[in-house]
Design an enzyme around this catalytic site. Structure first.
Site, PDB file in Angstrom:
ATOM      1  N   LYS A 118       0.795  -1.222   0.000  1.00 43.44           N
ATOM      2  CA  LYS A 118       0.000   0.000   0.000  1.00 43.44           C
ATOM      3  C   LYS A 118       0.833   1.280   0.000  1.00 43.44           C
ATOM      4  O   LYS A 118       0.379   2.329  -0.465  1.00 43.44           O
ATOM      5  CB  LYS A 118      -0.940   0.017   1.199  1.00 43.44           C
ATOM      6  CG  LYS A 118      -2.085  -0.981   1.127  1.00 43.44           C
ATOM      7  CD  LYS A 118      -3.167  -0.535   0.176  1.00 43.44           C
ATOM      8  CE  LYS A 118      -4.423  -1.380   0.300  1.00 43.44           C
ATOM      9  NZ  LYS A 118      -5.501  -0.902  -0.575  1.00 43.44           N
ATOM     10  N   SER A 132      -8.889  -0.418   6.508  1.00 42.72           N
ATOM     11  CA  SER A 132      -8.885  -1.418   7.570  1.00 42.72           C
ATOM     12  C   SER A 132      -7.502  -1.573   8.192  1.00 42.72           C
ATOM     13  O   SER A 132      -7.350  -2.246   9.193  1.00 42.72           O
ATOM     14  CB  SER A 132      -9.345  -2.778   7.025  1.00 42.72           C
ATOM     15  OG  SER A 132      -8.439  -3.249   6.043  1.00 42.72           O
ATOM     16  N   GLU A 189      -9.583 -14.179  -4.165  1.00 39.63           N
ATOM     17  CA  GLU A 189     -10.407 -13.607  -3.110  1.00 39.63           C
ATOM     18  C   GLU A 189     -10.714 -14.672  -2.061  1.00 39.63           C
ATOM     19  O   GLU A 189     -10.736 -15.866  -2.376  1.00 39.63           O
ATOM     20  CB  GLU A 189     -11.743 -13.108  -3.676  1.00 39.63           C
ATOM     21  CG  GLU A 189     -11.639 -11.889  -4.559  1.00 39.63           C
ATOM     22  CD  GLU A 189     -13.004 -11.411  -5.007  1.00 39.63           C
ATOM     23  OE1 GLU A 189     -13.354 -10.272  -4.673  1.00 39.63           O
ATOM     24  OE2 GLU A 189     -13.721 -12.180  -5.692  1.00 39.63           O
ATOM     25  N   GLY A 206     -15.734 -13.284   0.598  1.00 37.61           N
ATOM     26  CA  GLY A 206     -15.725 -11.952  -0.020  1.00 37.61           C
ATOM     27  C   GLY A 206     -15.469 -12.027  -1.509  1.00 37.61           C
ATOM     28  O   GLY A 206     -14.460 -11.526  -1.999  1.00 37.61           O
ATOM     29  N   ASP A 265     -16.833 -10.602  -4.147  1.00 44.75           N
ATOM     30  CA  ASP A 265     -17.520  -9.558  -4.897  1.00 44.75           C
ATOM     31  C   ASP A 265     -16.940  -9.348  -6.296  1.00 44.75           C
ATOM     32  O   ASP A 265     -17.685  -9.146  -7.263  1.00 44.75           O
ATOM     33  CB  ASP A 265     -17.509  -8.237  -4.125  1.00 44.75           C
ATOM     34  CG  ASP A 265     -16.114  -7.802  -3.733  1.00 44.75           C
ATOM     35  OD1 ASP A 265     -15.457  -8.539  -2.973  1.00 44.75           O
ATOM     36  OD2 ASP A 265     -15.676  -6.729  -4.177  1.00 44.75           O
ATOM     37  N   SER A 295       1.120  -9.839  -0.518  1.00 47.89           N
ATOM     38  CA  SER A 295       0.845  -8.404  -0.482  1.00 47.89           C
ATOM     39  C   SER A 295       1.133  -7.715   0.844  1.00 47.89           C
ATOM     40  O   SER A 295       1.230  -6.483   0.879  1.00 47.89           O
ATOM     41  CB  SER A 295      -0.611  -8.147  -0.882  1.00 47.89           C
ATOM     42  OG  SER A 295      -1.503  -8.821  -0.022  1.00 47.89           O
TER      43      SER A 295
END
Length: 322
Positions: free
Chosen positions: A56, A81, A207, A211, A213, A307
């Site tokens: 990030k 989060s 995923e 979750g 989506d 990640s």
């Protein structure tokens, strides 16, 4: 849908130049045991060794550093989060400004403490009852702050894509790239970089089962919302793909596969015991997909992005004992 993607390979290269010397160029690991278990040559891009312990920081620094001087001086806001929270907090500190971060009440303690440690003010909310985007937007407007979203911005996406850019520069040819998916910024940027450098490469997202989506959205051809996911992979607990990220991912991804929380735990255990590296649940999902043989057909040379590694020792032991 417009012909031009909102982020290009050149944007990713520009981001790489901007973060050079500030973000780490993270290592790529190889494990013979992993190759044997997967049945392919696997190159592991370790973003758990990035500043703030996750990819990030790449996007956050790229975005915050491009703010006009007056906006930068006023400060920044973000909602997250945990990993984006830390990334924006550190980017703000590096660039001499302040940050206010909206975080869920149940965010992992290590992520809350690290965010505060970088000097940010934390505002909490209930992720199951309140809308973090609305809270973040209202707070930014009230205080005159520049809102830095976790994935819905071209500079964020381009910054995240530098992880895949580095991986391919370091290892050369890959037949497939496997990447965790939350809001979709990491895989969108990675897909832009990978397909731009290696036409024909398969880009597969991963995923958690709770979750899915993005998987549902790709299958439907439009963004689909799911209930707030309850999964150990807190960084992937997205309800709906980002509009901008989905516009990229629906065009560049070859598919999404799902992994269970138990499979994520096994990947965390493997990374610790066999590769001597600590990975958080969200960071381990792509590795879990390889170990669980979710990638079919199996390519010969695979790049996988780990990640992040932001997890405290108590939570790490608790998950592996569970």
């Amino acid at each position: 849908m417009p012909d031009q993607l909102p982020v290009t390979l050149q944007d990713v290269r520009d981001a790489a130049a901007r973060i050079a010397g500030v973000a780490h160029r993270t290592p790529v690991l190889r494990s013979r045991t992993l190759d044997r278990l997967v049945g392919a040559e696997v190159r592991v891009k370790c973003e758990n060794y990035q500043r703030v312990g996750a990819f990030k920081f790449r996007g956050a620094y790229n975005a915050v550093s491009r703010l006009p001087a007056d906006q930068l001086a006023s400060g920044v806001a973000a909602y997250s989060s945990g990993n984006h929270a830390q990334a924006v907090a550190l980017a703000a500190r590096e660039l001499g400004t302040t940050a206010v971060i909206v975080m869920p009440e149940d965010a992992p303690r290590a992520k809350r403490e690290a965010t505060a440690g970088y000097g940010a003010e934390i505002v909490t909310y209930d992720r199951y009852a309140e809308d973090r985007v609305a809270i973040g937007q209202a707070l930014a407007a009230e205080r005159g702050l520049a809102l830095v979203p976790p994935y819905e911005h071209p500079h964020i996406i381009a910054g995240q894509g530098t992880a895949a850019l580095e991986l391919i520069e370091d290892v050369g040819e890959l037949d497939a790239l496997v990447v965790p998916v939350g809001g979709g910024g990491l895989i969108a940027g990675s897909a832009v970089a990978a397909t731009g450098l290696l036409p024909g490469i398969r880009v597969v997202g991963v995923e958690p089962e709770a979750g899915d989506d993005t998987k549902r959205s790709l299958e439907a051809g439009r963004r689909i919302a799911v209930p707030v996911p309850r999964t150990i992979a807190d960084g992937q607990a997205a309800e709906i793909p980002g509009e901008l990220t989905f516009s990229v991912n629906r065009r560049l991804l070859d598919g999404i596969v799902l992994v269970s929380d138990d499979q994520i735990r096994e990947a965390m255990r493997f990374a610790f015991e066999r590769m001597r590296t600590v990975v958080e649940p969200s960071g381990a999902s792509a590795l879990a997909a390889l170990l669980a043989h979710r990638i079919d057909p199996l390519p010969r040379r695979i790049g996988v992005v780990v990640s992040g590694g932001n997890i405290d020792v108590r939570r790490f032991a608790e998950l592996l004992d569970g």
